[in-house]
Design a protein around this motif. Structure first.
Motif, PDB file in Angstrom:
ATOM      1  N   PHE A  73      37.220 -10.542  11.725  1.00  0.00           N
ATOM      2  CA  PHE A  73      35.789 -10.794  11.889  1.00  0.00           C
ATOM      3  C   PHE A  73      35.541 -12.177  12.496  1.00  0.00           C
ATOM      4  O   PHE A  73      34.626 -12.883  12.095  1.00  0.00           O
ATOM      5  N   ASP A  74      36.362 -12.544  13.439  1.00  0.00           N
ATOM      6  CA  ASP A  74      36.222 -13.835  14.102  1.00  0.00           C
ATOM      7  C   ASP A  74      35.205 -13.721  15.234  1.00  0.00           C
ATOM      8  O   ASP A  74      35.306 -12.848  16.093  1.00  0.00           O
ATOM      9  N   VAL A  75      34.207 -14.613  15.229  1.00  0.00           N
ATOM     10  CA  VAL A  75      33.176 -14.638  16.262  1.00  0.00           C
ATOM     11  C   VAL A  75      33.130 -16.043  16.845  1.00  0.00           C
ATOM     12  O   VAL A  75      32.675 -16.986  16.212  1.00  0.00           O
ATOM     13  N   GLY A  76      33.634 -16.180  18.056  1.00  0.00           N
ATOM     14  CA  GLY A  76      33.626 -17.485  18.717  1.00  0.00           C
ATOM     15  C   GLY A  76      34.435 -18.537  17.984  1.00  0.00           C
ATOM     16  O   GLY A  76      34.021 -19.697  17.898  1.00  0.00           O
ATOM     17  N   GLY A  77      35.577 -18.134  17.436  1.00  0.00           N
ATOM     18  CA  GLY A  77      36.423 -19.083  16.727  1.00  0.00           C
ATOM     19  C   GLY A  77      35.966 -19.402  15.315  1.00  0.00           C
ATOM     20  O   GLY A  77      36.508 -20.304  14.680  1.00  0.00           O
ATOM     21  N   LYS A  78      34.993 -18.670  14.796  1.00  0.00           N
ATOM     22  CA  LYS A  78      34.477 -18.934  13.457  1.00  0.00           C
ATOM     23  C   LYS A  78      34.212 -17.616  12.752  1.00  0.00           C
ATOM     24  O   LYS A  78      33.687 -16.670  13.336  1.00  0.00           O
ATOM     25  N   SER A  79      34.597 -17.557  11.483  1.00  0.00           N
ATOM     26  CA  SER A  79      34.349 -16.357  10.689  1.00  0.00           C
ATOM     27  C   SER A  79      33.049 -16.520   9.916  1.00  0.00           C
ATOM     28  O   SER A  79      32.818 -17.541   9.272  1.00  0.00           O
ATOM     29  N   TYR A  80      32.203 -15.511   9.997  1.00  0.00           N
ATOM     30  CA  TYR A  80      30.926 -15.550   9.295  1.00  0.00           C
ATOM     31  C   TYR A  80      31.014 -14.944   7.892  1.00  0.00           C
ATOM     32  O   TYR A  80      30.037 -14.922   7.159  1.00  0.00           O
ATOM     33  N   VAL A  81      32.191 -14.435   7.525  1.00  0.00           N
ATOM     34  CA  VAL A  81      32.375 -13.785   6.230  1.00  0.00           C
ATOM     35  C   VAL A  81      32.697 -14.839   5.174  1.00  0.00           C
ATOM     36  O   VAL A  81      33.536 -15.712   5.384  1.00  0.00           O
ATOM     37  N   THR A  82      32.015 -14.772   4.024  1.00  0.00           N
ATOM     38  CA  THR A  82      32.272 -15.692   2.914  1.00  0.00           C
ATOM     39  C   THR A  82      32.635 -14.890   1.662  1.00  0.00           C
ATOM     40  O   THR A  82      32.650 -13.656   1.681  1.00  0.00           O
ATOM     41  N   ASP A  83      32.918 -15.607   0.587  1.00  0.00           N
ATOM     42  CA  ASP A  83      33.211 -14.932  -0.678  1.00  0.00           C
ATOM     43  C   ASP A  83      32.017 -14.121  -1.158  1.00  0.00           C
ATOM     44  O   ASP A  83      32.181 -13.089  -1.809  1.00  0.00           O
ATOM     45  N   ALA A  84      30.809 -14.573  -0.847  1.00  0.00           N
ATOM     46  CA  ALA A  84      29.608 -13.825  -1.235  1.00  0.00           C
ATOM     47  C   ALA A  84      29.549 -12.480  -0.514  1.00  0.00           C
ATOM     48  O   ALA A  84      29.131 -11.474  -1.098  1.00  0.00           O
ATOM     49  N   THR A  85      29.961 -12.446   0.746  1.00  0.00           N
ATOM     50  CA  THR A  85      29.977 -11.183   1.499  1.00  0.00           C
ATOM     51  C   THR A  85      30.859 -10.160   0.803  1.00  0.00           C
ATOM     52  O   THR A  85      30.490  -8.986   0.653  1.00  0.00           O
ATOM     53  N   VAL A  86      32.019 -10.615   0.353  1.00  0.00           N
ATOM     54  CA  VAL A  86      32.983  -9.711  -0.281  1.00  0.00           C
ATOM     55  C   VAL A  86      32.432  -9.152  -1.583  1.00  0.00           C
ATOM     56  O   VAL A  86      32.456  -7.937  -1.831  1.00  0.00           O
ATOM     57  N   VAL A  87      31.903 -10.027  -2.447  1.00  0.00           N
ATOM     58  CA  VAL A  87      31.485  -9.569  -3.772  1.00  0.00           C
ATOM     59  C   VAL A  87      30.217  -8.715  -3.699  1.00  0.00           C
ATOM     60  O   VAL A  87      30.048  -7.778  -4.488  1.00  0.00           O
ATOM     61  N   ILE A  88      29.339  -8.992  -2.749  1.00  0.00           N
ATOM     62  CA  ILE A  88      28.154  -8.141  -2.588  1.00  0.00           C
ATOM     63  C   ILE A  88      28.556  -6.767  -2.068  1.00  0.00           C
ATOM     64  O   ILE A  88      27.976  -5.738  -2.461  1.00  0.00           O
TER      65      ILE A  88
END
Length: 584
Positions: free
Chosen positions: A359-374
């Protein structure tokens, strides 16, 4: 008049505190004084609890826009940040675990594996409680474990009393074994022996009762202390951890995600294990003495074997009452394990994680731990609690509605979540984040940092130890969330002023805010065990005073050893230098 004041003290405090400190923003010019007035007002209201904690947390929404510190829209954005969603998602999983009794099954299964000798029983209850507290609230963990512990100890005590009574009856009848009546071969006891026995019987029973009460106190303290200790091991284990995460992201927006689930666990889990072992040793010596051989079952006496069998039967009976694992429990367990694996592998640090690879977008991942748990939380509302079966219906359903097929409920429903979700903590978290953001926007943080530069001459380890000790004492009188919320912005400013890595003092002080061991009002687990009526305040103070010191020493050791390479604490980071008042 005194009775009237006591009856209306909350109203008087909420009226007098704002008026008493009102000269500060009126006499001292600048937004720093206005923000300081807000912090003092909220701190005193939080400490006295004259208003509910969550209501006090809403004050920045009113005061910051009126004082020109922050726009209302920016203040309100602090109340539902990524960290708040991480908190909500973690609680959704915890509620599912509690709802299907999975935590009780895990606890009883582990206790059956550990053993039931007094020393092992104490270790087992502490280990299970700490593990469960890593994932669900320490209050729920304590409320579940204390009744189980007392049921086991009560049965042990009853068995011991019955055994002693049987032996005394046997001696009175002329035999040392209550199972055999050899009246023709055993002479009756002499008059002096009977008198001596009658005199010693109350003493023996009294000593036995006192021993039971002492061990019950130790077990109660062991459960509530290990619940608080276990929460420090994971990022979602207790609310102060999330407060630190949110304030780090607020105050140092370019911190390169230095705090995530994996990095937190790598630092805090070994700290938790060491502190748990030290706590077990201290409680063992304090309530069981130094006879390790006896309390670990090495003596091999018949009475010890009998007590162990009784305790094992009690726990096994509780476990059997749960029945076989249901489909719902299996699915919740699978989702829980999946959540932990996704958290650990998202950004492990020593290798690219799945978030950056997929899920890399322009060298940065927008996914966080909150994304996973939600994501896992959403699955709990989508997956049915039973295997869908269109062909097998219950007899009652066949008789009442033979042609209707009813789908099973989902693993979670909103009614259950709404009852168990502590929404007040979400608002309290947001108030803390708004307070930290207001301190930065008003310039109060920089002003405080400039006043703390003389601390540069003190050794770093001494600064860390003294601040942790201060926080550990302060948290005995206030909630750990309040303590972390108030201290962390000041600590961040101080670290920038003396060119010290912010995490070097913010992280250990956050962990120290969970060391609330001395007073019943310090934390809900303490209050729960105190309500059982066996403990006195002095019992908790005696045990907790040493544990507070051991906790501060353990956390100081951790941050000065494996914490250094893990977070690169030896150098002042660029992301902290960019917002410092003086460049380091």
């Amino acid at each position: 008049m005194c009775r009237a004041i006591l009856a209306y003290w909350k109203y008087l405090i909420t009226l007098l505190i704002p008026l008493l400190f009102l000269p500060l923003p009126l006499v001292v010019p600048g937004k720093e004084a206005q923000c300081g007035y807000t912090i003092i007002l909220m701190a005193l209201l939080w400490c006295t609890e004259a208003l509910p904690l969550a209501v006090t947390g809403l004050l920045p929404v009113v005061l910051f826009p009126l004082m020109g510190i922050m726009e209302s829209s920016k203040v309100c954005m602090e109340y539902l940040k990524d960290t708040n969603m991480l908190f909500i998602g973690g609680l959704l999983v915890a509620i599912a675990v509690e709802h299907w009794n999975l935590h009780k099954r895990i606890a009883l299964r582990v206790l059956l594996m550990v053993g039931v000798r007094p020393g092992l029983l104490l270790m087992g209850f502490m280990g299970v409680t700490a593990f469960l507290s890593m994932w669900i609230s320490n209050t729920a963990t304590t409320a579940m474990m204390v009744p189980i512990a007392h049921a086991v100890l009560q049965q042990l005590h009853k068995t011991e009393v019955d055994r002693i009574a049987a032996e005394q009856v046997a001696v009175t009848k002329g035999t040392v074994n209550g199972g055999f009546e050899l009246e023709e071969t055993t002479p009756p006891p002499a008059y002096e022996d009977v008198v001596t026995m009658e005199k010693e019987e109350p003493v023996d029973l009294q000593q036995l009762e006192q021993k039971h009460q002492t061990f019950s106190k130790g077990m109660s303290l062991a459960v509530c202390y290990s619940a608080s200790i276990g929460g420090i091991a994971t990022l979602t284990g207790t609310t102060p951890n999330l407060v630190l995460k949110g304030q780090m992201d607020d105050l140092f927006q370019e911190n390169e995600n230095v705090l995530n689930f994996a990095s937190w666990f790598a630092f805090a889990f070994p700290t938790m294990v060491i502190l748990l072992v030290l706590s077990w040793l201290w409680l063992f010596v304090m309530f069981l003495g130094f006879d390790f051989r006896k309390h670990f079952g090495c003596s091999g006496s018949d009475s010890d074997k009998l007590k162990s069998k009784v305790a094992y039967d009690v726990i096994r009976g509780e476990h059997r009452a749960l029945g076989p694992m249901k489909f719902s429990e299996i699915i919740v367990l699978v989702l829980f394990i999946l959540l932990v694996l996704l958290w650990f592998t998202r950004e492990p640090g020593f290798m690219p994680g799945w978030a950056s690879l997929a899920f890399d977008v322009g060298g940065k991942s927008y996914v966080t731990d909150a994304t996973v748990v939600i994501f896992i939380g959403l699955l709990l509302f989508l997956i049915p609690s039973e295997l869908p079966s269109c062909c097998s219906r219950g007899r009652a359903q066949q008789e009442s509605q033979p042609n209707k097929i009813q789908a099973p409920p989902a693993l979670l429903n909103w009614q259950t979540v709404n009852q168990k979700m502590p929404w007040n903590i979400v608002i309290l978290l947001g108030g803390g984040f708004a307070l930290a953001k207001g301190s930065e926007a008003s310039g109060l943080s920089r002003w405080l940092g400039s006043k703390l530069t003389p601390l540069q001459s003190i050794p770093q380890a001494a600064i860390c130890f003294l601040l942790c000790l201060l926080v550990a004492v302060f948290t005995e009188c206030t909630s750990n969330v309040t303590t972390t919320t108030l201290f962390n912005p000041i600590l961040a400013s101080m670290a920038q002023a003396i060119c010290l890595h912010p995490l070097y003092i913010m992280l250990p002080c956050t962990l120290s805010s969970s060391l609330a061991f001395m007073l019943p009002v310090a934390t809900p687990p303490n209050a729960i065990v105190f309500s059982y009526g066996q403990l006195r305040v002095m019992d908790m103070v005696k045990a907790g005073c040493m544990l507070n010191l051991l906790g501060v020493l353990t956390i100081t050791l951790a941050i000065n050893t494996w914490g250094f390479p893990l977070f690169n604490l030896g150098s002042f980071p660029a992301w902290a230098n960019s917002t410092a008042s003086t460049q380091c």
